[in-house]
Scaffold this motif. Structure first.
Motif, PDB file in Angstrom:
ATOM      1  N   GLU A 180       0.669  -1.153  -0.082  1.00  0.00           N
ATOM      2  CA  GLU A 180       0.255   0.226  -0.125  1.00  0.00           C
ATOM      3  C   GLU A 180       0.724   0.998  -0.095  1.00  0.00           C
ATOM      4  O   GLU A 180       2.199   1.509   1.165  1.00  0.00           O
ATOM      5  CB  GLU A 180      -0.766  -0.111   1.542  1.00  0.00           C
ATOM      6  CG  GLU A 180      -1.685  -1.665   1.169  1.00  0.00           C
ATOM      7  CD  GLU A 180      -3.077  -1.337   2.381  1.00  0.00           C
ATOM      8  OE1 GLU A 180      -2.864  -0.438   3.126  1.00  0.00           O
ATOM      9  OE2 GLU A 180      -3.709  -1.935   2.729  1.00  0.00           O
ATOM     10  N   VAL A 181       0.187   2.125  -0.900  1.00  0.00           N
ATOM     11  CA  VAL A 181       1.526   3.078  -0.978  1.00  0.00           C
ATOM     12  C   VAL A 181       0.598   4.565  -1.032  1.00  0.00           C
ATOM     13  O   VAL A 181      -0.660   4.183  -2.231  1.00  0.00           O
ATOM     14  CB  VAL A 181       2.030   3.237  -2.017  1.00  0.00           C
ATOM     15  CG1 VAL A 181       1.499   2.934  -3.194  1.00  0.00           C
ATOM     16  CG2 VAL A 181       3.157   4.424  -2.103  1.00  0.00           C
ATOM     17  N   THR A 182       0.681   5.791  -0.574  1.00  0.00           N
ATOM     18  CA  THR A 182      -0.236   7.014  -0.765  1.00  0.00           C
ATOM     19  C   THR A 182      -0.376   7.786  -2.228  1.00  0.00           C
ATOM     20  O   THR A 182       0.864   7.247  -2.714  1.00  0.00           O
ATOM     21  CB  THR A 182       0.254   7.673  -0.181  1.00  0.00           C
ATOM     22  OG1 THR A 182       1.747   8.007   0.400  1.00  0.00           O
ATOM     23  CG2 THR A 182       0.629   6.825   1.679  1.00  0.00           C
ATOM     24  N   GLU A 183      -0.733   8.604  -2.526  1.00  0.00           N
ATOM     25  CA  GLU A 183      -0.808   9.253  -3.798  1.00  0.00           C
ATOM     26  C   GLU A 183       0.040  10.148  -3.240  1.00  0.00           C
ATOM     27  O   GLU A 183       1.279  10.218  -4.511  1.00  0.00           O
ATOM     28  CB  GLU A 183      -2.165   9.861  -3.716  1.00  0.00           C
ATOM     29  CG  GLU A 183      -3.027   9.615  -3.871  1.00  0.00           C
ATOM     30  CD  GLU A 183      -4.547  10.217  -3.981  1.00  0.00           C
ATOM     31  OE1 GLU A 183      -4.139  10.047  -4.970  1.00  0.00           O
ATOM     32  OE2 GLU A 183      -4.967  10.698  -2.961  1.00  0.00           O
ATOM     33  N   THR A 184       0.497  10.491  -2.910  1.00  0.00           N
ATOM     34  CA  THR A 184       1.552  11.749  -2.142  1.00  0.00           C
ATOM     35  C   THR A 184       2.803  11.087  -2.937  1.00  0.00           C
ATOM     36  O   THR A 184       4.221  11.617  -2.818  1.00  0.00           O
ATOM     37  CB  THR A 184       1.235  12.080  -1.396  1.00  0.00           C
ATOM     38  OG1 THR A 184       0.274  12.789  -0.722  1.00  0.00           O
ATOM     39  CG2 THR A 184       2.808  13.675  -0.951  1.00  0.00           C
ATOM     40  N   ALA A 185       3.001   9.401  -1.703  1.00  0.00           N
ATOM     41  CA  ALA A 185       4.469   9.098  -2.155  1.00  0.00           C
ATOM     42  C   ALA A 185       4.314   8.681  -3.702  1.00  0.00           C
ATOM     43  O   ALA A 185       6.059   8.884  -4.160  1.00  0.00           O
ATOM     44  CB  ALA A 185       4.482   7.819  -1.398  1.00  0.00           C
ATOM     45  N   MET A 186       4.479   8.554  -4.283  1.00  0.00           N
ATOM     46  CA  MET A 186       3.886   8.318  -5.938  1.00  0.00           C
ATOM     47  C   MET A 186       3.840   9.080  -6.875  1.00  0.00           C
ATOM     48  O   MET A 186       5.643   9.337  -7.565  1.00  0.00           O
ATOM     49  CB  MET A 186       2.519   7.920  -6.387  1.00  0.00           C
ATOM     50  CG  MET A 186       2.242   6.421  -6.061  1.00  0.00           C
ATOM     51  SD  MET A 186       1.380   5.134  -6.565  1.00  0.00           S
ATOM     52  CE  MET A 186      -0.173   6.309  -6.423  1.00  0.00           C
ATOM     53  N   MET A 187       3.808  10.548  -6.617  1.00  0.00           N
ATOM     54  CA  MET A 187       4.020  11.929  -7.105  1.00  0.00           C
ATOM     55  C   MET A 187       5.220  12.233  -6.789  1.00  0.00           C
ATOM     56  O   MET A 187       5.819  13.312  -7.218  1.00  0.00           O
ATOM     57  CB  MET A 187       2.730  12.395  -6.691  1.00  0.00           C
ATOM     58  CG  MET A 187       1.308  11.930  -7.357  1.00  0.00           C
ATOM     59  SD  MET A 187       1.561  11.544  -8.857  1.00  0.00           S
ATOM     60  CE  MET A 187       2.170  13.569  -9.679  1.00  0.00           C
TER      61      MET A 187
END
Length: 401
Positions: A180-187
């Protein structure tokens, strides 16, 4: 040339209130500067007496984190995820706990940001991944395990390599592991994140976007990145029974997921009403205190949370929630729950009916009439419209309003 953006944060200490010598004033100004940076940078803060205690606590956390892994102070607890279609536990989320030798149990909300700033979050992530995968390999059936990864792990850790080693050591099949990864982390680094997610996908690892709807607003990443699940944030779930807008957002996310060919998970489910509404909206998996709190493993290696969740699912069978033309409601039924049971979940706004105001047999036609635009009487809105529309029928049926 390159344009360089310069920002400034300022910490201020004033003599003689904050110190009567240069050393004390500099120390207190530095504490105020630390607070300014922590509040988002580009700020200024005056020294306050509580800042010293805050800094001392942080230093205790920093020194404790460095020793926590070697002292075996970290452990995992597990919370079940319920598959609404099959009415069974499909996965357990591994959640990290830290029991400090002096401070006791410390919340991840408090120590994870510190670990990220210290640059040791990758060591903690490696511990969680290896431990969770090893535990899952001993569980019966095809129940999987979900692990949260930090945005820093995309930059400072060979995540695919770590996962590959953990799977090889444990013998666990790749499809049983979910990250599980957050939107912010991917950006934070789109190119690197996209490459890592693609590599994990090729390995057969399922990736879920955590806290969906609360992070980055540009939805283009849904096209660029490979993932298999969207996890609806608990803030939307918590208000579904009382706020029609939250229900509309959830239905929209579910519809988006279906269009993208991915599944939806709703977290923070604490009431049967919320679970009913999520089922009606088409959400496939739910997680929350309704089905089980995070718990440690039992002595036999099989999670005790599984038995608890199964017991809960037997007492309230989510799989039995189906749309019908007529339902029986009692004084504990809310108008939202009734609508969900009747398969009415596309209405943007539903009036909130106070508990204890509705009882008897309710049909889809009655409810649709009551909440239709303008209502039975253009001057009547909300709860009064529902009661007025249902009044004649329920009176004839001998029900009580």
């Amino acid at each position: 040339g390159h344009r360089v953006m310069i920002g400034t944060s300022i910490g201020i200490a004033v003599a003689p209130v904050d110190g009567d010598n240069g050393e004390t004033l500099m120390k207190n100004a530095d504490l105020a500067l630390y607070r300014a940076k922590g509040d988002g940078r580009g700020n200024y803060r005056f020294f306050e007496k509580g800042m010293d205690a805050t800094m001392q606590h942080r230093r205790t956390l920093e020194s404790g984190l460095k020793l926590g892994l070697t002292r075996n102070e970290f452990s995992l607890v597990f919370q079940p995820l319920m598959d609404l279609e099959n009415n069974r536990v499909s996965c357990l989320e591994a959640l990290l706990r830290w029991e400090h030798s002096e401070l006791g149990v410390i919340s991840p909300v408090e120590f994870i940001p510190v670990a990220e700033e210290m640059g040791i979050i990758s060591e903690i992530t490696a511990f969680v991944v290896r431990s969770a995968v090893a535990e899952c390999s001993q569980w019966a059936g095809e129940i999987g395990v979900a692990v949260n990864v930090s945005g820093r792990d995309f930059r400072g850790l060979d995540l695919p390599g770590l996962v590959d080693e953990a799977l090889a050591e444990s013998g666990l099949s790749a499809p049983r592991l979910e990250l599980e990864v957050t939107e912010t982390a991917m950006m934070q680094d789109r190119v690197r994140a996209a490459a890592i997610l693609a590599e994990l996908g090729d390995m057969g690892i399922s990736v879920a976007v955590d806290d969906f709807g609360t992070g980055y607003s540009n939805l283009s990443y849904l096209i660029d990145f490979r993932f298999k699940k969207l996890k609806i944030d608990r803030s939307f779930v918590a208000r579904m029974e009382t706020d029609g807008n939250s229900g509309a957002v959830v239905s929209t996310i579910v519809g988006l997921s279906r269009a993208l060919g991915v599944r939806t998970i709703a977290e923070g489910v604490e009431t049967e009403g919320q679970a009913t509404l999520l089922k009606a909206a088409g959400c496939e998996v739910v997680q929350g205190y309704l089905f089980g709190r995070p718990l440690p493993l039992d002595g036999a290696g099989q999670p005790d949370v599984l038995a608890r969740a199964y017991i809960k699912s037997r007492s309230w069978k989510v799989g039995d929630v189906m749309s019908s033309d007529v339902i029986s409601v009692d004084e504990s039924t809310t108008i939202q729950s009734a609508a969900a049971l009747l398969g009415i979940h596309r209405i943007k706004r539903l009036p909130v009916l106070r508990r204890g105001r509705l009882a008897g047999i309710l049909s889809r036609a009655d409810l649709l009439k009551a909440v239709s635009r303008g209502g039975p009487d253009p001057e009547i809105r909300g709860e009064d419209a529902v009661l007025r529309a249902l009044g004649a029928r329920t009176e004839e049926a001998g029900s009580v309003l």
